[in-house]
Scaffold this motif. Structure first.
Motif, PDB file in Angstrom:
ATOM      1  N   GLY A   1      14.650  17.883   3.658  1.00 19.72           N
ATOM      2  CA  GLY A   1      15.427  17.251   4.717  1.00 19.72           C
ATOM      3  C   GLY A   1      16.118  15.984   4.236  1.00 19.72           C
ATOM      4  O   GLY A   1      17.249  15.681   4.643  1.00 19.72           O
ATOM      5  N   PHE A   2      15.440  15.245   3.356  1.00 20.23           N
ATOM      6  CA  PHE A   2      16.009  14.009   2.824  1.00 20.23           C
ATOM      7  C   PHE A   2      17.286  14.294   2.033  1.00 20.23           C
ATOM      8  O   PHE A   2      18.290  13.593   2.187  1.00 20.23           O
ATOM      9  N   TYR A   3      17.272  15.337   1.219  1.00 17.66           N
ATOM     10  CA  TYR A   3      18.447  15.633   0.398  1.00 17.66           C
ATOM     11  C   TYR A   3      19.577  16.222   1.234  1.00 17.66           C
ATOM     12  O   TYR A   3      20.757  16.018   0.917  1.00 17.66           O
ATOM     13  N   ILE A   4      19.238  16.915   2.327  1.00 20.08           N
ATOM     14  CA  ILE A   4      20.284  17.387   3.236  1.00 20.08           C
ATOM     15  C   ILE A   4      20.997  16.188   3.865  1.00 20.08           C
ATOM     16  O   ILE A   4      22.232  16.134   3.925  1.00 20.08           O
ATOM     17  N   LEU A   5      20.221  15.211   4.337  1.00 21.50           N
ATOM     18  CA  LEU A   5      20.865  14.055   4.987  1.00 21.50           C
ATOM     19  C   LEU A   5      21.659  13.225   3.975  1.00 21.50           C
ATOM     20  O   LEU A   5      22.720  12.685   4.314  1.00 21.50           O
ATOM     21  N   MET A   6      21.175  13.124   2.740  1.00 23.99           N
ATOM     22  CA  MET A   6      21.922  12.359   1.741  1.00 23.99           C
ATOM     23  C   MET A   6      23.251  13.034   1.416  1.00 23.99           C
ATOM     24  O   MET A   6      24.289  12.366   1.263  1.00 23.99           O
ATOM     25  N   PHE A   7      23.239  14.356   1.348  1.00 26.65           N
ATOM     26  CA  PHE A   7      24.500  15.063   1.096  1.00 26.65           C
ATOM     27  C   PHE A   7      25.462  14.891   2.275  1.00 26.65           C
ATOM     28  O   PHE A   7      26.644  14.588   2.088  1.00 26.65           O
ATOM     29  N   CYS A   8      24.945  15.072   3.486  1.00 26.04           N
ATOM     30  CA  CYS A   8      25.811  15.038   4.668  1.00 26.04           C
ATOM     31  C   CYS A   8      26.322  13.637   4.977  1.00 26.04           C
ATOM     32  O   CYS A   8      27.482  13.470   5.380  1.00 26.04           O
ATOM     33  N   ASN A   9      25.470  12.623   4.821  1.00 31.68           N
ATOM     34  CA  ASN A   9      25.807  11.276   5.292  1.00 31.68           C
ATOM     35  C   ASN A   9      26.282  10.331   4.203  1.00 31.68           C
ATOM     36  O   ASN A   9      26.861   9.290   4.517  1.00 31.68           O
ATOM     37  N   VAL A  10      26.024  10.650   2.955  1.00 31.08           N
ATOM     38  CA  VAL A  10      26.438   9.755   1.862  1.00 31.08           C
ATOM     39  C   VAL A  10      27.587  10.363   1.048  1.00 31.08           C
ATOM     40  O   VAL A  10      28.595   9.701   0.791  1.00 31.08           O
ATOM     41  N   ILE A  11      27.446  11.628   0.684  1.00 29.50           N
ATOM     42  CA  ILE A  11      28.466  12.258  -0.159  1.00 29.50           C
ATOM     43  C   ILE A  11      29.671  12.703   0.662  1.00 29.50           C
ATOM     44  O   ILE A  11      30.827  12.455   0.292  1.00 29.50           O
ATOM     45  N   THR A  12      29.408  13.337   1.827  1.00 29.14           N
ATOM     46  CA  THR A  12      30.506  13.909   2.619  1.00 29.14           C
ATOM     47  C   THR A  12      31.558  12.880   3.034  1.00 29.14           C
ATOM     48  O   THR A  12      32.766  13.147   2.903  1.00 29.14           O
ATOM     49  N   PRO A  13      31.192  11.681   3.554  1.00 30.81           N
ATOM     50  CA  PRO A  13      32.250  10.741   3.965  1.00 30.81           C
ATOM     51  C   PRO A  13      33.129  10.245   2.828  1.00 30.81           C
ATOM     52  O   PRO A  13      34.232   9.743   3.070  1.00 30.81           O
ATOM     53  N   GLN A  14      32.678  10.414   1.583  1.00 34.15           N
ATOM     54  CA  GLN A  14      33.503   9.963   0.462  1.00 34.15           C
ATOM     55  C   GLN A  14      34.764  10.812   0.307  1.00 34.15           C
ATOM     56  O   GLN A  14      35.770  10.350  -0.240  1.00 34.15           O
ATOM     57  N   PHE A  15      34.734  12.050   0.811  1.00 34.59           N
ATOM     58  CA  PHE A  15      35.931  12.888   0.757  1.00 34.59           C
ATOM     59  C   PHE A  15      37.042  12.322   1.644  1.00 34.59           C
ATOM     60  O   PHE A  15      38.219  12.628   1.435  1.00 34.59           O
ATOM     61  N   LEU A  16      36.668  11.498   2.625  1.00 34.29           N
ATOM     62  CA  LEU A  16      37.661  10.963   3.555  1.00 34.29           C
ATOM     63  C   LEU A  16      38.497   9.844   2.941  1.00 34.29           C
ATOM     64  O   LEU A  16      39.423   9.351   3.587  1.00 34.29           O
ATOM     65  N   TRP A  17      38.192   9.439   1.720  1.00 31.73           N
ATOM     66  CA  TRP A  17      39.080   8.502   1.032  1.00 31.73           C
ATOM     67  C   TRP A  17      40.425   9.160   0.736  1.00 31.73           C
ATOM     68  O   TRP A  17      41.428   8.473   0.544  1.00 31.73           O
ATOM     69  N   SER A  18      40.456  10.476   0.699  1.00 34.18           N
ATOM     70  CA  SER A  18      41.691  11.205   0.408  1.00 34.18           C
ATOM     71  C   SER A  18      42.538  11.344   1.672  1.00 34.18           C
ATOM     72  O   SER A  18      42.060  11.865   2.690  1.00 34.18           O
ATOM     73  N   LYS A  19      43.775  10.903   1.606  1.00 31.82           N
ATOM     74  CA  LYS A  19      44.692  11.024   2.746  1.00 31.82           C
ATOM     75  C   LYS A  19      44.941  12.487   3.093  1.00 31.82           C
ATOM     76  O   LYS A  19      45.072  12.849   4.265  1.00 31.82           O
ATOM     77  N   TYR A  20      44.976  13.339   2.074  1.00 27.19           N
ATOM     78  CA  TYR A  20      45.204  14.760   2.318  1.00 27.19           C
ATOM     79  C   TYR A  20      44.087  15.347   3.194  1.00 27.19           C
ATOM     80  O   TYR A  20      44.348  16.095   4.140  1.00 27.19           O
ATOM     81  N   ILE A  21      42.854  15.002   2.891  1.00 25.29           N
ATOM     82  CA  ILE A  21      41.721  15.529   3.665  1.00 25.29           C
ATOM     83  C   ILE A  21      41.712  14.932   5.064  1.00 25.29           C
ATOM     84  O   ILE A  21      41.437  15.627   6.048  1.00 25.29           O
ATOM     85  N   ARG A  22      42.031  13.639   5.172  1.00 16.97           N
ATOM     86  CA  ARG A  22      42.048  13.000   6.493  1.00 16.97           C
ATOM     87  C   ARG A  22      43.083  13.632   7.419  1.00 16.97           C
ATOM     88  O   ARG A  22      42.934  13.576   8.639  1.00 16.97           O
ATOM     89  N   ARG A  23      44.119  14.218   6.857  1.00 14.96           N
ATOM     90  CA  ARG A  23      45.191  14.805   7.664  1.00 14.96           C
ATOM     91  C   ARG A  23      45.135  16.334   7.686  1.00 14.96           C
ATOM     92  O   ARG A  23      46.069  16.981   8.166  1.00 14.96           O
TER      93      ARG A  23
END
Length: 477
Positions: free
Chosen positions: A344-366
């Motif tokens: 469960g710990f590694y699921i939350l780390m992937f979802c809450n720490v790694i996933t939001p880093q993709f939002l630095w990309s303008k392409y993904i945000r749009r």
């Protein structure tokens, strides 16, 4: 000294060539038209889940909390996890409605009604769990400040009772704020409705609104006051919810970072749920011009910021545990990563720490599809965060001889799934009978509402000035 000036027009908050009349028709047609077959299908599925919830809660009251997977020492299970998760889901509504309103962020007008409704229904789901978790549900009225037959007054030093006042206040203010914002739109539906029943119903709900200057003046004062009352609730409600954990001495809970960490996480998950529902509704109801890509990108930016705040809180929790030298605190964080709940710990780390880093990309945000996927992943991760906090800390307490593995039963799962039935039943009724977008507020951010709106000749002049200026031709100041 010479400067180059370039006119950069503000992006339109409402896309397309719309007038006040077309905006009214676009939003009002859903509550005033027959419901599509897809709505009935979704409503039937939601009602089925609601019946499952009622059955699971009824059996719980009959048999007691022993039907859940609770054990010693894990006396808190899915009920408290789901309570905190649903309260967090409701946080975005108040932030979008109140705080962004006070900061005059016009882009909120496309989603504030949506988010406010989601807040109210999420808090309804959240309030169910503390009520049924008490065990002796027939004396639940003891949590309220009223005398009872045993002269047993509530213990106001317990943070579980603070939740009663915090959540009930949050629900009351959010409901009033939502209703006050609906009054002008109720009057619009009243005037456009063809059915006599609809005219009477919307007429009663509109409280005699005529659109006079006096009505608008009183409306705006009331809306501003309620926004001011609701703003502290964004911080206070989830802060008090965090005290359920932070005021204890359990390793992993006794942390001063919990209040801001819980608030950031609540906004993070709330915005994710608003995005999930908004992206579905805009496609089905053809609201792409109002709930447009620019607004989706702004919401993604908020999610990115709050997601990184949550990631920073995770880092600081581990750092403080290491720096303090407190062996029990260090031990619980080691068990998070290597113990029985490490999955469960590694699921939350992937979802809450790694996933939001993709939002630095303008392409993904749009990108609508990628945003939709990320919003679902975020809410999964936030549920697992509450799972690790509530279960892993209790199941591995100070004495290893007490440790036991917590597993949910079928009744835990059915009760949780049933709350989605309650949420979507209420949400679908909202979509069917009420305007899902604030008609009056959307009109207020359109160019036609600007008292300095330009005529066609002036627009052509401004557009000509928007071309890049050659430095040699720049105006000398």
């Amino acid at each position: 000294m010479s400067k180059s000036y370039e006119y950069v027009p503000e992006p339109a908050l409402v896309k397309g060539d719309h007038s006040f009349s077309s905006i009214t028709d676009m939003i009002a047609k859903t509550p005033l038209s027959p419901a599509p077959k897809l709505w009935y299908l979704a409503f039937g599925l939601a009602n089925l889940l609601l019946i499952v919830m009622l059955g699971a809660v009824g059996y719980l009251i009959w048999e007691g909390t022993g039907i859940w997977g609770l054990n010693n020492p894990a006396g808190w299970g899915w009920a408290i996890i789901n309570f905190v998760w649903w309260v967090g889901i409701g946080h975005a509504g108040t932030l979008i409605s109140a705080i962004l309103f006070l900061f005059r962020q016009g882009w909120r007008t496309a989603i504030n009604r949506f988010a406010e409704a989601m807040t109210i229904f999420a808090v309804m789901c959240a309030g169910l769990f503390p009520a049924i978790h008490v065990g002796r549900i027939w004396v639940i009225y003891w949590v309220f400040p009223v005398p009872n037959q045993m002269a047993a007054w509530p213990n106001f030093s317990s943070p579980l009772l603070w939740d009663v006042f915090a959540v009930s206040t949050y629900f009351t203010v959010s409901l009033l704020f939502w209703y006050v914002g609906l009054i002008p739109d109720f009057a619009t539906l009243r005037d456009k409705a063809k059915s006599k029943v609809a005219k009477i119903s919307y007429g009663i709900a509109s409280l005699g609104w005529t659109g006079s200057f006096r009505h608008w003046w009183n409306y705006e004062k009331a809306y501003m006051i309620l926004a001011g009352l609701a703003t502290p609730l964004v911080l206070s409600v989830h802060t008090i919810v965090s005290f359920d954990f932070a005021v204890s001495v359990i390793p992993g809970w006794h942390s001063t970072i919990f209040p801001p960490y819980f608030v950031a996480g609540a906004i993070y998950s709330g915005f994710a749920m608003v995005l999930t529902l908004m992206l579905i509704a805009r496609k089905i109801y053809g609201l792409e011009d109002i709930m447009n890509i620019d607004i989706m990108e702004k919401m993604n930016i908020v999610m990115m910021v709050t997601g990184n705040l949550v990631a920073f809180a995770y880092l600081m929790e581990g750092f403080v545990a290491w720096y303090s030298g407190y062996i029990y605190e260090q031990g619980i964080f080691w068990l998070y990563a290597t113990g029985p709940y490490a999955w469960g710990f590694y699921i939350l780390m992937f979802c809450n720490v790694i996933t939001p880093q993709f939002l630095w990309s303008k392409y993904i945000r749009r990108n609508v599809a990628l945003t939709f996927i990320i919003s679902i992943i975020v809410n999964v991760g936030m549920w697992f965060e509450r799972f690790i906090i509530a279960v892993a800390s209790l199941a591995t307490d100070f004495m290893p001889s007490n440790w036991d593995y917590y597993s949910p039963t079928l009744w835990d799962i059915l009760t949780y799934l049933g709350t989605f039935g309650l949420f979507f039943t209420m949400f679908l009724l909202f979509l069917r009978f009420l305007p899902m977008v604030a008609i009056a507020e959307v009109k207020g951010v359109m160019p036609q509402a600007d008292p300095h709106n330009y005529d066609d000749e002036t627009k052509e002049f401004i557009e000509s000035k928007a071309k890049p200026v050659v430095p040699e031709q720049a105006e000398t100041v």
